[in-house]
Design an enzyme around this catalytic site. Structure first.
Site, PDB file in Angstrom:
ATOM      1  N   ASP A  20       0.480  -0.757  -0.335  1.00 27.90           N
ATOM      2  CA  ASP A  20      -0.171  -0.548  -0.050  1.00 27.90           C
ATOM      3  C   ASP A  20       0.823   1.167   0.279  1.00 27.90           C
ATOM      4  O   ASP A  20       1.427   1.285   0.789  1.00 27.90           O
ATOM      5  CB  ASP A  20      -1.386   0.266   1.003  1.00 27.90           C
ATOM      6  CG  ASP A  20      -2.199   1.015   1.423  1.00 27.90           C
ATOM      7  OD1 ASP A  20      -2.134   2.126   1.213  1.00 27.90           O
ATOM      8  OD2 ASP A  20      -3.174   0.673   1.295  1.00 27.90           O
TER       9      ASP A  20
ATOM     10  N   GLY B 195      -4.467   0.508   9.166  1.00 25.12           N
ATOM     11  CA  GLY B 195      -4.154   1.164  10.847  1.00 25.12           C
ATOM     12  C   GLY B 195      -5.488  -0.203  11.730  1.00 25.12           C
ATOM     13  O   GLY B 195      -5.442   0.052  12.646  1.00 25.12           O
TER      14      GLY B 195
ATOM     15  N   VAL C 107       0.922   2.757   6.592  1.00 24.95           N
ATOM     16  CA  VAL C 107       0.243   3.066   7.965  1.00 24.95           C
ATOM     17  C   VAL C 107      -0.980   4.239   7.805  1.00 24.95           C
ATOM     18  O   VAL C 107      -0.823   5.507   7.746  1.00 24.95           O
ATOM     19  CB  VAL C 107       0.575   2.902   9.189  1.00 24.95           C
ATOM     20  CG1 VAL C 107      -0.288   2.358  10.426  1.00 24.95           C
ATOM     21  CG2 VAL C 107       1.390   1.404   8.876  1.00 24.95           C
ATOM     22  N   HIS C 108      -1.758   3.772   7.694  1.00 21.35           N
ATOM     23  CA  HIS C 108      -3.440   4.930   7.488  1.00 21.35           C
ATOM     24  C   HIS C 108      -4.861   4.128   8.091  1.00 21.35           C
ATOM     25  O   HIS C 108      -4.692   3.111   8.347  1.00 21.35           O
ATOM     26  CB  HIS C 108      -3.580   5.395   5.752  1.00 21.35           C
ATOM     27  CG  HIS C 108      -3.663   4.346   5.005  1.00 21.35           C
ATOM     28  ND1 HIS C 108      -5.118   4.222   4.946  1.00 21.35           N
ATOM     29  CD2 HIS C 108      -2.829   3.666   3.940  1.00 21.35           C
ATOM     30  CE1 HIS C 108      -5.491   2.558   3.909  1.00 21.35           C
ATOM     31  NE2 HIS C 108      -3.568   2.618   3.643  1.00 21.35           N
ATOM     32  N   GLY C 109      -5.661   4.913   8.108  1.00 18.74           N
ATOM     33  CA  GLY C 109      -7.437   4.705   8.953  1.00 18.74           C
ATOM     34  C   GLY C 109      -7.167   2.678   8.365  1.00 18.74           C
ATOM     35  O   GLY C 109      -7.258   2.023   9.601  1.00 18.74           O
TER      36      GLY C 109
END
Length: 167
Positions: free
Chosen positions: A11, A20, A15-17
């Site tokens: 990705d 995560g 790390v994003h919403g």
């Protein structure tokens, strides 16, 4: 017992919403591992990702490919890992360094010049396609899935010519 990699995800946002929270919950992991040469030295990026990991009540670690493979091979912990990388090339590097075959989810790879669409969220280069073929040949189970619970598209017979037709 040693640490278990539940999934590797490509990705380009790392790390994003979505990664995560959504993926973390569905995989029942306790540690997110970010393998990225730039983030290892970028404290600001690490702090942002740590905030997301903390909201999901999981640990987060940052490694270069070499550091991660060495740590993983020497691990005696029973951690359940979710490995996140920006590019397919990082996964190939992990494979070449000796990481055993894994499940590989290719998620978001944004459009840029020289990339061909697989779908609205994933655009691949010739090198990406070659590396997916390489990983398949080395036992990796490669697939596209946007979020857990959505359609899984296996990438076991992908070709650059097919992508060019999709344009």
């Amino acid at each position: 017992m040693s640490a278990k990699i539940k999934l590797i995800r490509v990705d380009n946002r790392l790390v994003h919403g979505q990664v995560g929270v959504t993926w973390t919950d569905s995989l029942s992991i306790d540690t997110i591992v970010v393998v990225d040469d730039e983030v290892v030295d970028n404290v600001l990026s690490q702090k942002l990702m740590q905030t997301i990991a903390k909201s999901s009540n999981v640990q987060i670690r940052f490694y270069t490919a070499e550091q991660f493979v060495e740590t993983y091979q020497n691990s005696s912990s029973n951690r359940k890992l979710f490995v996140v990388v920006k590019t397919i090339q990082v996964v190939k590097r992990l494979c070449v360094l000796g990481l055993p075959a894994q499940k590989l989810n290719i998620g978001n790879i944004h459009y840029e010049k020289g990339r061909y669409p697989f779908n609205r969220k994933m655009y691949l280069t010739k090198e990406d396609v070659e590396d997916i073929i390489y990983l398949n040949q080395h036992g990796y189970s490669v697939f596209y899935q946007d979020v857990p619970g959505t359609l899984i598209e296996k990438l076991d017979s992908i070709s650059l010519e097919d992508l060019k037709i999709r344009r």
